[in-house]
Scaffold this active site. Structure first.
Site, mmCIF file in Angstrom:
data_model
loop_
_atom_site.group_PDB
_atom_site.id
_atom_site.type_symbol
_atom_site.label_atom_id
_atom_site.label_comp_id
_atom_site.label_asym_id
_atom_site.label_seq_id
_atom_site.Cartn_x
_atom_site.Cartn_y
_atom_site.Cartn_z
ATOM 1 N N CYS A 1 -7.671 -28.413 11.525
ATOM 2 C CA CYS A 1 -8.342 -28.941 11.484
ATOM 3 C C CYS A 1 -8.215 -30.378 11.172
ATOM 4 O O CYS A 1 -9.121 -31.603 12.134
ATOM 5 C CB CYS A 1 -9.750 -28.886 10.883
ATOM 6 S SG CYS A 1 -10.061 -26.926 11.708
ATOM 7 N N GLY B 1 0.638 4.014 1.680
ATOM 8 C CA GLY B 1 1.531 4.343 3.635
ATOM 9 C C GLY B 1 0.794 5.123 4.114
ATOM 10 O O GLY B 1 0.860 5.654 4.720
ATOM 11 N N GLY B 2 -0.059 5.858 2.867
ATOM 12 C CA GLY B 2 -1.254 6.706 2.880
ATOM 13 C C GLY B 2 -2.053 6.418 4.809
ATOM 14 O O GLY B 2 -2.029 7.202 5.982
ATOM 15 N N PHE B 3 -2.898 5.622 4.502
ATOM 16 C CA PHE B 3 -3.908 5.747 5.453
ATOM 17 C C PHE B 3 -3.272 5.217 6.896
ATOM 18 O O PHE B 3 -3.847 5.904 8.052
ATOM 19 C CB PHE B 3 -4.216 3.648 5.046
ATOM 20 C CG PHE B 3 -5.716 3.751 5.992
ATOM 21 C CD1 PHE B 3 -6.837 4.324 6.182
ATOM 22 C CD2 PHE B 3 -4.681 2.545 7.377
ATOM 23 C CE1 PHE B 3 -7.662 3.828 7.391
ATOM 24 C CE2 PHE B 3 -5.785 1.425 7.879
ATOM 25 C CZ PHE B 3 -7.213 3.251 8.285
ATOM 26 N N ASP C 1 0.438 -1.128 -0.181
ATOM 27 C CA ASP C 1 -0.292 -0.093 -0.306
ATOM 28 C C ASP C 1 1.545 1.611 -0.022
ATOM 29 O O ASP C 1 2.176 1.490 0.259
ATOM 30 C CB ASP C 1 -0.564 -0.708 1.154
ATOM 31 C CG ASP C 1 -0.389 0.401 2.895
ATOM 32 O OD1 ASP C 1 0.842 0.185 2.458
ATOM 33 O OD2 ASP C 1 -0.491 -0.479 3.562
ATOM 34 N N CYS D 1 -7.747 -27.853 6.417
ATOM 35 C CA CYS D 1 -7.232 -27.384 6.222
ATOM 36 C C CYS D 1 -6.281 -28.227 7.893
ATOM 37 O O CYS D 1 -6.627 -29.169 8.168
ATOM 38 C CB CYS D 1 -7.031 -25.764 7.033
ATOM 39 S SG CYS D 1 -7.503 -26.186 9.067
ATOM 40 N N GLY E 1 -11.058 4.967 2.237
ATOM 41 C CA GLY E 1 -11.658 5.905 2.670
ATOM 42 C C GLY E 1 -12.058 4.807 3.967
ATOM 43 O O GLY E 1 -11.433 4.058 4.541
ATOM 44 N N ASP F 1 -8.347 -6.370 0.867
ATOM 45 C CA ASP F 1 -6.597 -7.294 2.315
ATOM 46 C C ASP F 1 -7.443 -6.708 3.266
ATOM 47 O O ASP F 1 -8.521 -5.560 3.794
ATOM 48 C CB ASP F 1 -5.608 -6.676 1.935
ATOM 49 C CG ASP F 1 -6.029 -5.069 2.422
ATOM 50 O OD1 ASP F 1 -5.176 -4.615 2.859
ATOM 51 O OD2 ASP F 1 -6.155 -3.694 1.475
ATOM 52 N N HIS G 1 -5.605 -21.811 9.664
ATOM 53 C CA HIS G 1 -7.654 -22.398 9.721
ATOM 54 C C HIS G 1 -8.354 -20.804 9.031
ATOM 55 O O HIS G 1 -9.217 -20.694 7.780
ATOM 56 C CB HIS G 1 -7.818 -22.547 11.004
ATOM 57 C CG HIS G 1 -9.571 -23.056 10.724
ATOM 58 N ND1 HIS G 1 -10.555 -23.890 10.086
ATOM 59 C CD2 HIS G 1 -10.474 -21.799 11.151
ATOM 60 C CE1 HIS G 1 -11.358 -23.446 10.362
ATOM 61 N NE2 HIS G 1 -11.682 -22.457 10.338
ATOM 62 N N GLN H 1 -10.839 7.957 -3.461
ATOM 63 C CA GLN H 1 -10.862 8.887 -2.176
ATOM 64 C C GLN H 1 -13.181 9.738 -2.278
ATOM 65 O O GLN H 1 -13.604 9.522 -3.400
ATOM 66 C CB GLN H 1 -10.680 9.519 -1.033
ATOM 67 C CG GLN H 1 -8.686 9.006 -1.377
ATOM 68 C CD GLN H 1 -9.126 8.339 0.754
ATOM 69 O OE1 GLN H 1 -10.152 7.925 0.984
ATOM 70 N NE2 GLN H 1 -8.657 7.003 1.184
ATOM 71 N N CYS I 1 -13.505 -29.690 8.112
ATOM 72 C CA CYS I 1 -12.601 -28.649 7.303
ATOM 73 C C CYS I 1 -11.259 -29.373 6.530
ATOM 74 O O CYS I 1 -11.007 -29.921 7.198
ATOM 75 C CB CYS I 1 -12.049 -27.431 7.997
ATOM 76 S SG CYS I 1 -10.890 -26.564 8.075
HETATM 77 ZN ZN LIG Z 1 -9.808 -25.530 9.201
#
Ligand SMILES: [Zn+2]
Length: 412
Positions: free
Chosen positions: A365, A98-100, A96, A362, A265, A312, A391, A233, A360
């Protein structure tokens, strides 16, 4: 038009909403969109290795220019060959502008400028400051940042030192960091600012957009390998949002336009999708649109339906570290994306022999119980955060796969 380092190919356009599936091709691989981009603020997705990130199916990482500029410094990252190299991540990367952070950690701190201003929970950056443990920096960062027409003066959260960001400086830092997709420098205003201020700020953001574009084009080597996104913006005002979308999408220098768009924003939560709707009715369809800092699954679904492609947010990974995990809610027959948040620290899980989520796929899990997770948090063991991060990010990857399937099947 010169060859650009990224391409954006739309696969399916929904007939029911503005949703679309597409592929962003970058020099470091493809991103199937809509996609959630995990955040590695300081060039690491906290508590997991890039191999874990890859195994759970993430396709890209977004890091924060503000944090990397302060620590370890762009020259160190550049000496390693860039952001991907230093963190040993071979896939696509974003930074990004850096503004935010310059605003939310300076001007706005204490005024509660976060992505969602009306929410009662503590803001992103206030939590981030607490996590960082930089006491001196926190006190000094309370000294308001100063904005002028050229840039913003802010205090480091690490040691309180003064720094000045201009559009040119932000772009130069991002060129040193070397991510595939970088963002123009902008001012993120609070929706509580009066309209007069929003107008002045938007003019500034538009001038900064042109300066960002010029600075990027000037560095021909960086320009050839990094895509630059312009940021829209305009707060909660329809005329300003539309003016900004038009300005940013038409802006060019030497015949060169932005490669994609960021929608920025600080929002009152109920305003966000209205603002996104105004903006995406104007932004051209043939370039990617990134909704900055938004990651609550229900918000992502709305953003997708309004035509946003990438998202993100630190929330899924931060929540994981504090014991909160997403679990699909299959009992809700009306909402196919329904989910609930579980707090694994809750005493009711202390002898729960099931996984975080039944079914799940992953790593966590497949191998661990809720009781074990509860124990890890209670005992202050860091593995708890790692396993829950795996997870939650896997959940986000699966969610976005489902979103793409639904769009391709004409159901979203
Ligand atoms: Zn999981």
């Amino acid at each position: 038009m010169k060859d650009r380092p990224i391409t954006f190919s739309i696969k399916t356009r929904s007939q029911k909403s503005r949703a679309r599936t597409a592929v962003i091709k970058t020099p470091h691989g493809e991103i199937k969109t809509p996609a959630f981009i995990p955040v590695g603020t300081k060039s690491t997705v906290k508590s997991i290795t890039p191999e874990m990130l890859k195994d759970l199916g993430a396709e890209a990482v977004l890091s924060n220019t503000y944090h990397l500029y302060l620590q370890p410094g762009p020259e160190i990252i550049k000496a390693h060959g860039g952001l991907g190299k230093i963190m040993n991540w071979s896939g696509p990367t974003f930074t990004d502008s850096g503004g935010f952070q310059a605003f939310s950690l300076g001007v706005a701190l204490g005024k509660n400028i976060t992505k969602f201003t009306s929410s009662a929970r503590p803001g992103y950056d206030e939590i981030s400051l607490k996590e960082s443990g930089h006491k001196a920096g926190i006190e000094n960062a309370m000294i308001p940042a100063k904005i002028d027409e050229e840039g913003v003066m802010f205090r480091s959260i690490i040691d309180g030192s003064a720094h000045y960001f201009t559009p040119k400086k932000s772009i130069q830092i991002q060129q040193d960091l070397g991510a595939d997709i970088i963002f123009a420098f902008d001012e993120c205003t609070s929706p509580h600012e009066p309209i007069e201020y929003q107008k002045r700020s938007l003019d500034r953001t538009h001038r900064w957009a042109l300066e960002s574009l010029k600075s990027h084009i000037e560095n021909t080597e960086a320009f050839s390998r990094q895509a630059l996104f312009g940021i829209v913006q305009g707060g909660r005002h329809e005329d300003l949002r539309k003016e900004s979308a038009k300005f940013i999408s038409e802006l060019s220098h030497d015949g060169i336009e932005f490669d994609g768009y960021g929608i920025g924003g600080s929002f009152a939560k109920e305003d966000m999708m209205t603002a996104v709707h105004w903006v995406n009715s104007i932004l051209p369809e043939n370039k990617p649109r990134h909704l900055l800092g938004i990651g609550e699954p229900s918000d992502i679904i709305k953003g997708v339906m309004e035509g946003c492609d990438t998202f993100d947010c630190v929330m899924p990974t931060r929540n994981a570290r504090t014991g909160t995990v997403f679990v699909n809610d299959n009992t809700d027959t009306k909402d196919k994306f329904a989910y609930i948040n579980l707090n694994l620290k809750n005493a009711k899980y202390k002898d729960d022999m099931g996984p975080i989520e039944e079914g799940c796929g992953c790593y966590t899990c497949k191998n661990y119980t809720r009781a074990y997770m509860n124990h890890l948090y209670k005992a202050g063991e860091m593995l708890g955060g790692t396993l829950a991060t795996i997870h939650n990010l896997y959940f986000m990857v699966q969610l976005m796969e489902k979103v793409r399937r639904e769009i391709d099947a004409g159901r979203l």
